[in-house]
Every structure is written in structure tokens, then in C-alpha cells.
Design a protein around this motif. Structure first.
Motif, mmCIF file in Angstrom:
data_model
loop_
_atom_site.group_PDB
_atom_site.id
_atom_site.type_symbol
_atom_site.label_atom_id
_atom_site.label_comp_id
_atom_site.label_asym_id
_atom_site.label_seq_id
_atom_site.Cartn_x
_atom_site.Cartn_y
_atom_site.Cartn_z
ATOM 1 N N ALA A 73 -0.345 25.519 50.833
ATOM 2 C CA ALA A 73 0.494 26.774 49.675
ATOM 3 C C ALA A 73 0.156 26.661 48.293
ATOM 4 C CB ALA A 73 1.255 26.726 50.113
ATOM 5 N N ALA A 74 -0.071 27.159 47.076
ATOM 6 C CA ALA A 74 -0.333 27.141 46.011
ATOM 7 C C ALA A 74 0.147 27.956 45.414
ATOM 8 C CB ALA A 74 -1.315 26.241 45.712
ATOM 9 N N ALA A 75 1.022 27.974 44.171
ATOM 10 C CA ALA A 75 0.914 29.336 43.216
ATOM 11 C C ALA A 75 0.197 30.043 42.703
ATOM 12 C CB ALA A 75 1.969 28.960 42.291
ATOM 13 N N ASN A 76 -1.273 29.174 42.719
ATOM 14 C CA ASN A 76 -2.249 29.519 41.856
ATOM 15 C C ASN A 76 -3.673 28.928 43.134
ATOM 16 O OD1 ASN A 76 -5.002 30.786 40.395
ATOM 17 N ND2 ASN A 76 -4.087 31.174 38.921
ATOM 18 N N PRO A 77 -3.815 29.964 44.266
ATOM 19 C CA PRO A 77 -4.591 29.406 45.451
ATOM 20 C C PRO A 77 -6.036 29.212 44.844
ATOM 21 C CG PRO A 77 -3.395 31.353 46.036
ATOM 22 C CD PRO A 77 -3.134 31.119 45.386
ATOM 23 N N ALA A 78 -6.691 29.790 43.730
ATOM 24 C CA ALA A 78 -8.055 29.791 43.224
ATOM 25 C C ALA A 78 -7.656 28.728 42.307
ATOM 26 C CB ALA A 78 -8.479 31.132 42.674
ATOM 27 N N VAL A 79 -6.958 28.692 41.404
ATOM 28 C CA VAL A 79 -6.880 27.294 40.619
ATOM 29 C C VAL A 79 -7.132 25.712 41.080
ATOM 30 C CG1 VAL A 79 -5.854 26.243 38.755
ATOM 31 C CG2 VAL A 79 -6.222 28.829 38.163
ATOM 32 N N ALA A 80 -6.473 26.182 42.527
ATOM 33 C CA ALA A 80 -5.870 25.565 43.036
ATOM 34 C C ALA A 80 -7.657 24.701 44.426
ATOM 35 C CB ALA A 80 -4.841 25.407 44.251
ATOM 36 N N PHE A 81 -8.041 25.408 44.571
ATOM 37 C CA PHE A 81 -9.663 25.928 44.827
ATOM 38 C C PHE A 81 -10.085 25.307 44.345
ATOM 39 C CE2 PHE A 81 -12.933 27.590 47.410
ATOM 40 C CZ PHE A 81 -13.270 26.210 48.044
ATOM 41 N N ALA A 82 -10.187 25.434 42.719
ATOM 42 C CA ALA A 82 -11.090 24.581 41.890
ATOM 43 C C ALA A 82 -11.043 23.246 42.186
ATOM 44 C CB ALA A 82 -11.286 25.631 40.916
ATOM 45 N N LYS A 83 -9.386 22.938 41.453
ATOM 46 C CA LYS A 83 -9.305 21.803 41.468
ATOM 47 C C LYS A 83 -9.715 20.875 42.596
ATOM 48 C CE LYS A 83 -5.483 22.505 38.192
ATOM 49 N NZ LYS A 83 -3.806 22.204 38.441
ATOM 50 N N ALA A 84 -9.583 21.315 43.346
ATOM 51 C CA ALA A 84 -9.529 20.426 45.026
ATOM 52 C C ALA A 84 -11.471 20.407 45.502
ATOM 53 C CB ALA A 84 -9.315 21.657 46.324
ATOM 54 N N ILE A 85 -12.091 20.809 44.598
ATOM 55 C CA ILE A 85 -13.695 21.466 44.917
ATOM 56 C C ILE A 85 -14.255 19.865 43.551
ATOM 57 C CG2 ILE A 85 -15.645 21.986 44.064
ATOM 58 C CD1 ILE A 85 -14.572 25.052 45.236
ATOM 59 N N ALA A 91 -17.897 14.057 39.441
ATOM 60 C CA ALA A 91 -18.958 14.472 38.720
ATOM 61 C C ALA A 91 -19.376 13.045 38.178
ATOM 62 C CB ALA A 91 -19.137 15.345 37.279
ATOM 63 N N PRO A 92 -20.671 12.386 38.183
ATOM 64 C CA PRO A 92 -21.528 10.974 37.725
ATOM 65 C C PRO A 92 -20.594 10.216 36.748
ATOM 66 C CG PRO A 92 -22.618 12.583 37.966
ATOM 67 C CD PRO A 92 -21.959 13.097 38.709
ATOM 68 N N ARG A 127 -21.619 11.068 15.033
ATOM 69 C CA ARG A 127 -20.448 9.726 15.810
ATOM 70 C C ARG A 127 -20.410 10.296 16.597
ATOM 71 N NH1 ARG A 127 -22.402 7.336 11.316
ATOM 72 N NH2 ARG A 127 -20.352 7.208 9.537
ATOM 73 N N ILE A 128 -20.511 9.150 17.576
ATOM 74 C CA ILE A 128 -20.821 9.782 19.676
ATOM 75 C C ILE A 128 -18.513 8.967 19.083
ATOM 76 C CG2 ILE A 128 -21.157 9.668 21.179
ATOM 77 C CD1 ILE A 128 -23.966 10.009 20.627
ATOM 78 N N GLY A 129 -18.198 9.656 20.944
ATOM 79 C CA GLY A 129 -17.377 9.497 21.289
ATOM 80 C C GLY A 129 -17.267 8.433 22.738
ATOM 81 N N ASP A 130 -15.693 8.211 22.867
ATOM 82 C CA ASP A 130 -16.024 7.469 24.478
ATOM 83 C C ASP A 130 -16.632 8.264 25.639
ATOM 84 O OD1 ASP A 130 -14.685 5.071 23.166
ATOM 85 O OD2 ASP A 130 -13.015 5.681 23.923
ATOM 86 N N ARG A 131 -16.524 7.772 26.611
ATOM 87 C CA ARG A 131 -17.555 8.531 27.372
ATOM 88 C C ARG A 131 -18.051 9.939 26.997
ATOM 89 N NH1 ARG A 131 -12.657 7.119 26.930
ATOM 90 N NH2 ARG A 131 -11.507 9.616 26.948
ATOM 91 N N VAL A 132 -19.520 9.544 27.013
ATOM 92 C CA VAL A 132 -20.855 10.414 26.142
ATOM 93 C C VAL A 132 -21.698 10.475 27.167
ATOM 94 C CG1 VAL A 132 -21.742 11.886 24.681
ATOM 95 C CG2 VAL A 132 -19.238 11.507 24.152
ATOM 96 N N ARG A 133 -21.750 11.588 27.704
ATOM 97 C CA ARG A 133 -23.438 11.559 28.569
ATOM 98 C C ARG A 133 -24.303 12.738 27.711
ATOM 99 N NH1 ARG A 133 -23.659 12.559 34.583
ATOM 100 N NH2 ARG A 133 -26.222 11.622 35.175
#
Length: 341
Positions: A73-85, A91-92, A127-133
């Protein structure tokens, strides 16, 4: 990536009702989910059918009560589903991997774990920061600044001196910082106006495929924090797009327009230059907007009008031929009355 339902609940900020140790390996649509999947049932039509899904767990609203299923159960189910996915399908991550087929210019400074693909071109003093792909075929011209945790997909071009914030995603084929469409006529010819400004893209922006975001004549074209654009969007010179605004496919915004915060410009909407679209405004699909739109206003049509008025107009339009016929008959009858009078 395998996760227990309890781990998913902690990640998305929800509560488990049922077996918290249930192992989840994937996410899927309601009617296609399997026993090890999590799915979403946010709307009543799915909640009524919750017993029909084969999913191991279902994300539901907080006020939903059904003891027969294991739910999250979540306050915003659609956002929770996005976070779960995102948790289940991470992502690599980038790594220190600069292709031998990439060109890196002079005095380029890079952070940690930067990945640059084949045929990418990095100009001087970038200039390129950290963890850039940076994917294959990307061109980043001289003096560009790219923040941390940025992903630039294949064949994107970022023209000179533009600024890209943190956690920005730019999808394939987009051009950031091309010249604006500015020409001065002398009666016979058009003379190009040099565009000396930049494009600034703030943090947490996602730019769709094949966008064109033009550099300013002077100053900046500014895409503010949290903006999301669909594919095939055009943003002209010196436009400002406010925080958390959505630009849907084929939107076109003319020069020096200002789009407010949390606005939505639906597909193929066209915005004329030098006007303001207010905060929380909604511009309907294929609307042609030539005047300012106040905060919170919903407009549709071309030329734009309040959405409720537009709905009334649309109901009238199909009856216009019959109305014209009746008016013509009335004119003929009135003419006869006048002649006989």
C-alpha cells in the motif's frame, strides 16, 4: 534484480500487507504478471479485479482493504510502481571506459567513472562530472560543462559553451545549442543574426529524442529543474521553461516565450514568442497560443480559448451546415415578407 517485498516497500515508502519476505524478480502489467512479479492496481477497474491477477504482489492505494492478497500500500501507487521498476531493473552504471575510437580534445577535465563510447567527440576545455555516460557518436563541443550522473545517448550534439546540470538524461539525436532562427530583412535579403548566448539545462531534466533546443541570441535559453520533454520538441532562442513542466511530443515554442512552473503543453501545441504561459497552466493538444495564459488556466483550440468554451464550440461546429441552411431559408422568407409589405 531479486528483492523481497519488504525491501521494495522501504525503497518506495509503502507498507506491506501480507508476506514481507516474498521474493520479487520482476514487474509487469496487471493482466500479464506472473507469480514472481509485482504489478499496479491504482484505479477502481483494476482494484475490482484484484483477485484475477497472477502477480505475487500488487501495489494499491493506502485506503484499499483486501486481506486475500499480498499488497504493498502506498500514498501514490503509480509513483511507487515506477520506483519499484527502477529498483528491480537498475540501469548499468558508468565506469572508467574511454573508447580508443573516441576523440578527446585538449585540457578536458573528467570526474570519476566516466564512460565515453566509440566515435564520440569531446571538444577542448570540456568539463565532465562524476559517473557520466556518453554513448557512441555524441559530439560535445568546446567549453561545455556537464554535471554529475548525466547520460547522453547516441548522436546527441551539445554545442559550445552550453551548461548541463546533474542527473540529466538526453535521448538520441537531440541538438542542444544550435543557432536560433533569427534573421534581419533589408527588403531584398535576410541577414543572419549571430547567436552568442548559450543553453542552460538544470538538474533532473530529461530531454526526449530528436529535440532541438536553440541557443540564445544573448544570455541563455533556460530549461529549469525537473523539466521533462517528449520526442520531437522544439524550444527556440531565449525561451525559459519553468521547473517541473512537461512538453509533450511536437510542441513548438517560439523565441523569448516564458513557460511557468508545473505547466503542461500537450502534443503539437504551438506557443508564439514573447508571451508568458503561467504556472500550473495546461495547453491542450494542437492548440495555437498567441496570447498570455494566466496561472492555472486550461486552454484548447487554435486560436486558444478557455477549455470549457472550446468544448462548447466543438459541439456547435458539426451543426453549422444545417444552421446555415436554416438561416438561408429564414432570409428568403424575410425577403418575401418585406417585398409583400
Amino acid at each position: 534484480m531479486k528483492q523481497t517485498l519488504a525491501q521494495i516497500a522501504r525503497h518506495v515508502g509503502g507498507e506491506v500487507r501480507g508476506n514481507p519476505e516474498l521474493e520479487i524478480t520482476g514487474a509487469a502489467p496487471f493482466d500479464q504478471a506472473a507469480e514472481t512479479d509485482i504489478t499496479l492496481a491504482a484505479r477502481p477497474k483494476f482494484l475490482k479485479r484484484i483477485g484475477e491477477t497472477r502477480a505475487g504482489a500488487v501495489i494499491v492505494p493506502l485506503d484499499f482493504q483486501d486481506s486475500s492478497r499480498t499488497v504493498l500500500a502506498a500514498a501514490n501507487p503509480a509513483v511507487a510502481f515506477a520506483k519499484a521498476i527502477a529498483l528491480l531493473f537498475p540501469a548499468p552504471g558508468p565506469k572508467d571506459d574511454i573508447s580508443s575510437g573516441a576523440h578527446v580534445g585538449k585540457d578536458v577535465r573528467m570526474g570519476l567513472r566516466v564512460s565515453i563510447g566509440p566515435s564520440a567527440v569531446i571538444g577542448d576545455r570540456v568539463r565532465i562530472g562524476d559517473r557520466v555516460r556518453i554513448h557512441p557518436g555524441v559530439v560535445i563541443e568546446s567549453d561545455v560543462i556537464v554535471g554529475d550522473d548525466v547520460e547522453v545517448y547516441p548522436n546527441v550534439t551539445i554545442r559550445s559553451r552550453c551548461r548541463i546540470g546533474n542527473r540529466v538524461v538526453i535521448h538520441p539525436g537531440t541538438v542542444i545549442g544550435g543557432d536560433g532562427f533569427g534573421f534581419s530583412p533589408d527588403g531584398k535579403h535576410y541577414h543572419k543574426i549571430p547567436h552568442t548566448g548559450i543553453v542552460q539545462i538544470d538538474d533532473d531534466v530529461e530531454i526526449g529524442a530528436l529535440n532541438a533546443i536553440d541557443r540564445a541570441t544573448f544570455g541563455r535559453t533556460w530549461i529549469q529543474r525537473g523539466v521533462k520533454t517528449d520526442n520531437l520538441v522544439h524550444v527556440a532562442h531565449n525561451v525559459t521553461v519553468g521547473e517541473d513542466t512537461l512538453l509533450v511530443a511536437q510542441v513548438g515554442i517560439a523565441g523569448s516565450a516564458v513557460i511557468g512552473r508545473h505547466a503542461v503543453l500537450a502534443g503539437q501545441a504551438g506557443i508564439t514568442g514573447h508571451i508568458t504561459i503561467g504556472d500550473n497552466a495546461v495547453v491542450g493538444p494542437q492548440a495555437g497560443v498567441g496570447r498570455p495564459v494566466p496561472d492555472g488556466e486550461v486552454v484548447s483550440g487554435s486560436p486558444e480559448m478557455p477549455h470549457k468554451l472550446w468544448l462548447r464550440v466543438q459541439r456547435i461546429i458539426p451543426g453549422l451546415p444545417e444552421l446555415k441552411k436554416k438561416l438561408s431559408e429564414l432570409e428568403k422568407r424575410l425577403k418575401k415578407v418585406e417585398e409583400n409589405g
